[in-house]
Design a protein around this motif. Sequence first.
Motif, mmCIF file in Angstrom:
data_model
loop_
_atom_site.group_PDB
_atom_site.id
_atom_site.type_symbol
_atom_site.label_atom_id
_atom_site.label_comp_id
_atom_site.label_asym_id
_atom_site.label_seq_id
_atom_site.Cartn_x
_atom_site.Cartn_y
_atom_site.Cartn_z
ATOM 1 N N ASN A 130 28.900 39.439 19.949
ATOM 2 C CA ASN A 130 30.403 39.839 19.105
ATOM 3 C C ASN A 130 30.629 38.749 18.127
ATOM 4 N N SER A 131 29.877 37.501 18.642
ATOM 5 C CA SER A 131 30.730 36.394 17.186
ATOM 6 C C SER A 131 29.665 36.782 15.993
ATOM 7 N N SER A 133 29.052 39.826 14.639
ATOM 8 C CA SER A 133 29.160 40.958 14.264
ATOM 9 C C SER A 133 28.165 42.670 14.672
ATOM 10 N N PRO A 135 28.674 44.134 17.811
ATOM 11 C CA PRO A 135 29.425 44.913 18.705
ATOM 12 C C PRO A 135 28.572 45.531 20.114
ATOM 13 N N ASN A 164 36.534 40.235 27.690
ATOM 14 C CA ASN A 164 35.895 40.754 26.416
ATOM 15 C C ASN A 164 35.325 42.176 25.111
ATOM 16 N N GLY A 167 38.179 42.761 23.799
ATOM 17 C CA GLY A 167 38.446 42.606 22.363
ATOM 18 C C GLY A 167 37.049 43.308 21.120
ATOM 19 N N VAL A 168 35.482 43.294 21.939
ATOM 20 C CA VAL A 168 35.153 43.995 21.066
ATOM 21 C C VAL A 168 35.219 45.555 20.610
ATOM 22 N N TYR A 169 36.049 46.322 21.503
ATOM 23 C CA TYR A 169 36.411 47.422 20.527
ATOM 24 C C TYR A 169 38.019 47.033 19.811
ATOM 25 N N ASP A 170 38.672 46.340 19.861
ATOM 26 C CA ASP A 170 39.556 45.463 19.203
ATOM 27 C C ASP A 170 38.847 45.082 17.387
ATOM 28 N N ASN A 171 37.882 44.603 17.729
ATOM 29 C CA ASN A 171 37.508 43.966 16.024
ATOM 30 C C ASN A 171 36.285 45.225 15.870
ATOM 31 N N ILE A 172 36.093 46.218 16.304
ATOM 32 C CA ILE A 172 35.938 47.795 15.487
ATOM 33 C C ILE A 172 36.684 49.105 15.168
ATOM 34 N N SER A 173 38.008 48.115 15.526
ATOM 35 C CA SER A 173 38.991 49.149 14.987
ATOM 36 C C SER A 173 38.996 50.361 15.794
#
Length: 196
Positions: A130-131, A133, A135, A164, A167-173
């Motif tokens: 995740n860190s 990028s 995902p 967690n 958070g991944v889904y949040d990061n990929i909009s």
Amino acid sequence: MKIIISSVLVLGVCLTPLTVPVMVQPSWAQSQNSQVEELQRLLLEAKQQERQGQRQQAIQTWQQVLAIARQLKFRKIEAIALNEIGFNYNSLSQRQEALKYYNQALPITQELKDRAGEATILNNIGLVYNSISQPQEALKYYNQALPIMRELKDRAGEATTLNNIGGVYDNISQPQEALKYYNQALPIMRELKDRA
């Protein structure tokens, strides 16, 4: 703190079989006992270094733990040391080094049928991906960890993994998908009275 307790407990379990050879081969047993004592000392030193934020020193100490664990064939402690080295490299933002050690620890936990250790390492690998990028890779590992956490009835681990994944889904909009996981994690955290 949880890891050091399990490390010391595991070490205690590993020590039990050593009492028989002590009587048969005193010099071998003395050598082995001194290595075990050194291992215990190093475990405590490594955790202290981590608490003080001395990541590089902790890595060096965990490397010594790893060498002794391999020599004594203490596979559980070997896996713990590999995981801790990975954790410290990840804390230093050296992600590829972290993955290298996590990927050595994972098959050992699987071989030992250490489901809790396996789930922890799967989560750690997910965090690294995740860190950096990646995902989809992160989700792959989190989705392997989640059923293990549920199988073990590790509610805190389950909530952390759900968070967690969110958070991944949040990061990929993908906010709706993120909310699905956050909404599963929240009641567990409340149940555990984890206010943080």
